[in-house]
Design a protein around this motif. Structure first.
Motif, short mmCIF file in Angstrom:
data_model
loop_
_atom_site.label_atom_id
_atom_site.label_comp_id
_atom_site.label_asym_id
_atom_site.label_seq_id
_atom_site.Cartn_x
_atom_site.Cartn_y
_atom_site.Cartn_z
N THR A 90 0.82 -1.50 0.01
CA THR A 90 0.10 -0.08 0.17
C THR A 90 1.31 1.39 -0.28
N ALA A 91 0.55 2.37 -0.11
CA ALA A 91 1.11 3.47 -0.40
C ALA A 91 1.35 3.61 0.55
N SER A 92 0.64 4.16 1.73
CA SER A 92 1.20 4.70 2.94
C SER A 92 1.54 4.00 3.73
N ARG A 93 2.39 2.34 3.87
CA ARG A 93 3.23 1.65 4.11
C ARG A 93 4.60 1.96 3.28
N ALA A 94 4.41 2.21 1.58
CA ALA A 94 5.70 2.44 1.93
C ALA A 94 6.33 3.63 1.80
N PHE A 95 5.35 4.69 1.39
CA PHE A 95 5.56 6.08 2.55
C PHE A 95 6.25 6.38 3.77
N PRO A 139 -1.39 5.55 -5.10
CA PRO A 139 -2.00 3.98 -4.90
C PRO A 139 -2.60 3.56 -6.46
N GLU A 140 -1.88 2.15 -6.61
CA GLU A 140 -2.63 1.50 -8.12
C GLU A 140 -3.87 1.12 -8.17
N SER A 141 -4.27 -0.13 -7.02
CA SER A 141 -4.96 -0.31 -6.24
C SER A 141 -4.62 -0.35 -5.20
N GLU A 142 -6.01 -1.16 -3.83
CA GLU A 142 -5.68 -1.54 -2.69
C GLU A 142 -4.97 -2.17 -2.03
N GLU A 143 -3.92 -2.92 -2.80
CA GLU A 143 -2.58 -3.39 -2.50
C GLU A 143 -1.43 -3.09 -3.24
N LYS A 179 12.48 -5.59 -2.39
CA LYS A 179 12.54 -6.76 -2.11
C LYS A 179 12.67 -5.58 -0.14
N PHE A 180 13.20 -4.60 -0.23
CA PHE A 180 13.03 -4.12 1.29
C PHE A 180 11.52 -3.95 1.47
N LEU A 181 10.57 -3.64 0.75
CA LEU A 181 9.85 -2.83 0.93
C LEU A 181 8.42 -4.40 1.28
N LEU A 182 9.09 -5.31 0.52
CA LEU A 182 8.16 -6.69 0.71
C LEU A 182 8.55 -7.27 1.98
N LYS A 183 9.59 -7.06 2.37
CA LYS A 183 10.03 -7.69 3.53
C LYS A 183 9.74 -6.75 4.63
N ASN A 184 9.61 -5.77 4.48
CA ASN A 184 8.89 -5.02 5.80
C ASN A 184 7.62 -4.76 5.83
#
Length: 539
Positions: free
Chosen positions: A380-385, A481-485, A523-528
């Protein structure tokens, strides 16, 4: 319309500016609009009799019930064909429905590159307006309580009380709109008139208005109201003076209570025959409120200089590392985010390389080569942020970062880091940076999450012999955001000379370092992302 020199009265120009801006606002809103505020206006030139005044107004962005209107003023000399810019202004208007109720505005869709830039940065200007009073209050709190009055050789101080002016104006139908509310431009013109008289009483000459401080209208006045306009010179510097003006309204002649409509601060100069500013007499403030106004005028001068130096300059005119302090933190944050948003809104990005999911674009301009790297990530955009805005974790995915230390938490949205890079300079020493990181959540639907970076200088972290001090002009992340996930994550960088060779090597395909770094970022974003969910739930 003109003064003794045959120059257009600034008060008349303000009326025209407000009228043009109001027409633009009402065209978008489809209903009556009133002036809520006006940002700083710097008058670069004067307009003479016989010259044509061009005023262009356009709505830059519509928020819920208010909108920002950008105004550009220029003149044209029909005999010589010369054209010259006079000023640029930003006004905020509020749409009003029946009985003064607020109206929800339809969103504005920008089309051209210029419109996209103004639309994007309008949110930053709005943010700056909201904290304007707090900036002044904070600077005064940290300034010495005892004010040292300025001294000048051979100059006798003029008591401020001798410059005081008071005037009463009756609001008539020609001064008001179709709802009976007084035009904001008319009030500004009356205020400019009394301010000019106050300034004349100090210098015994004809002053020229150079700037008007950002101000807000506190409430409306109607046809039949009496407006009391008061002006006094607050402080006189060597070549300029600040005049404070207050406008109050009352309905009946015998009315005791008055409504505070507006306060404004205007900067005047006195020009000699060569057009150069003359040295002005000093002002002796009266005890109490006079000393307070004197101190506040000095603080406002510093804030004006900060705002003009950092905000009003073109990006290429701002040095890479601007000194950071409490008084200019708002404007550095604005410059940081608006520079990145301006880069994002550019239209001529060209696809340079594509490797699997990672796409690299370049933008070539006169003095800069900028690049953008983007890809879609299942987060999600907020988590990546949240993950990308903390530079202390960047070394986990960016091999160029050795470490980052949080030097100062300015506020919830701005942090200053000391970053040490793995990259060696031509002096064979590691590089270090002092970086301001500014975060912004979306202002409205369609806006990205923004994390902007730029270099600043701090007295506590001077350049060290152990490192080569590096600088970054404009870089950062935008996350849509492109979609909910799923989100589109894009990194932008306006390459400085020391970074240029590295950029061109990747653009030319001689290196895949950029793509590898961005894949590591994914990979960092997906891992965390799951760890972040757990931490947020614990909070």
């Amino acid at each position: 319309h003109t003064n003794h020199r045959g120059e257009l009265s600034t008060g008349q120009l303000l009326k025209w500016i407000d009228t043009a801006a109001c027409l633009s606002a009402e065209r978008h809103a489809g209903c009556p609009c009133v002036t809520a505020s006006m940002d700083d206006i710097y008058f670069e030139h004067t307009i003479s009799v016989g010259q044509v005044v061009n005023i262009k107004a356009k709505v830059n962005r519509a928020f819920n019930s208010s909108m920002e209107v950008g105004i550009q003023v220029s003149y044209e000399d029909l005999c010589s064909g010369k054209r010259c810019s006079i000023c640029k202004a930003y006004a905020t208007f509020v749409a009003q429905g029946p009985s003064g109720s607020k109206v929800k505005l339809k969103p504005l869709t920008p089309q051209t590159e210029e419109e996209k830039i103004e639309h994007s940065i309008a949110a930053e200007r709005r943010r700056m307006r909201l904290v304007h009073k707090d900036t002044l209050k904070d600077l005064l709190t940290r300034s010495p309580r005892e004010t040292e009055l300025e001294t000048r050789d051979g100059s006798v101080a003029v008591p401020a009380e001798k410059t005081r002016v008071e005037s009463v104006e009756l609001v008539l139908p020609p001064h008001a709109n179709h709802q009976g509310n007084t035009f904001g431009g008319q009030i500004m013109a009356w205020m400019e008139n009394v301010a000019t008289i106050a300034a004349s009483r100090l210098c015994h000459a004809h002053p020229t208005l150079r700037a008007i401080e950002m101000f807000h209208f506190r409430g409306p006045s109607q046809v039949g109201d009496r407006l009391v306009l008061k002006a006094i010179v607050n402080n006189a510097f060597k070549n300029s003076m600040e005049v404070g003006v207050c406008a109050e309204a009352y309905g009946q002649e015998m009315s005791v209570s008055r409504r505070h409509i507006n306060s404004a601060f205007m900067t005047f100069v006195v020009l000699d025959q060569e057009g150069q500013p003359r040295t002005l007499p000093m002002v002796a403030p009266e005890p109490g409120d006079g000393v307070r106004r004197y101190r506040e005028a000095s603080a406002r001068k510093k804030i004006r200089l900060d705002r003009k130096y950092v905000v009003s300059c073109k990006q290429t005119e701002v040095p890479l590392s601007v000194p950071w302090d409490q008084s200019n933190k708002v404007y550095l944050s604005y410059n940081n985010v608006s520079a990145l948003k301006t880069l994002v809104a550019k239209a001529n990005w060209a696809l340079a390389r594509e490797k699997e999911k990672v796409r690299m674009y370049t933008l070539e301009e006169d003095k800069f080569l900028s690049f953008r790297i983007e890809m879609s990530v299942r987060i999600t955009a907020s988590r990546a942020f949240s993950l990308l805005s903390d530079l202390r974790r960047r070394h986990e995915w960016d091999s160029h970062y050795a470490r980052a230390e949080l030097v100062q938490q300015v506020d919830d949205d701005d942090m200053i880091y000391h970053v040490v890079s793995q990259t060696l300079s031509h002096e064979n020493k590691p590089q270090d940076f002092v970086i301001l990181a500014s975060r912004r959540k979306p202002c409205s639907k369609g806006d990205p999450y923004v994390v902007a970076f730029r270099s600043v200088t701090l007295p506590t972290h001077p350049a060290s012999a152990s490192f080569t001090r590096g600088e970054t002009l404009c870089s950062g992340f935008c996350i849509w955001p492109e979609s909910e996930e799923t989100s589109k994550v894009a990194y932008y960088n306006q390459a400085t000379p020391g970074y240029l060779n590295y950029v061109t090597t990747n653009v030319a395909g001689l290196s895949s370092n950029f793509c590898a770094t961005f894949e590591a970022c994914e990979k960092f974003l997906l891992k965390n992302k799951e760890d972040l969910i757990v931490r947020l739930q614990d909070l």
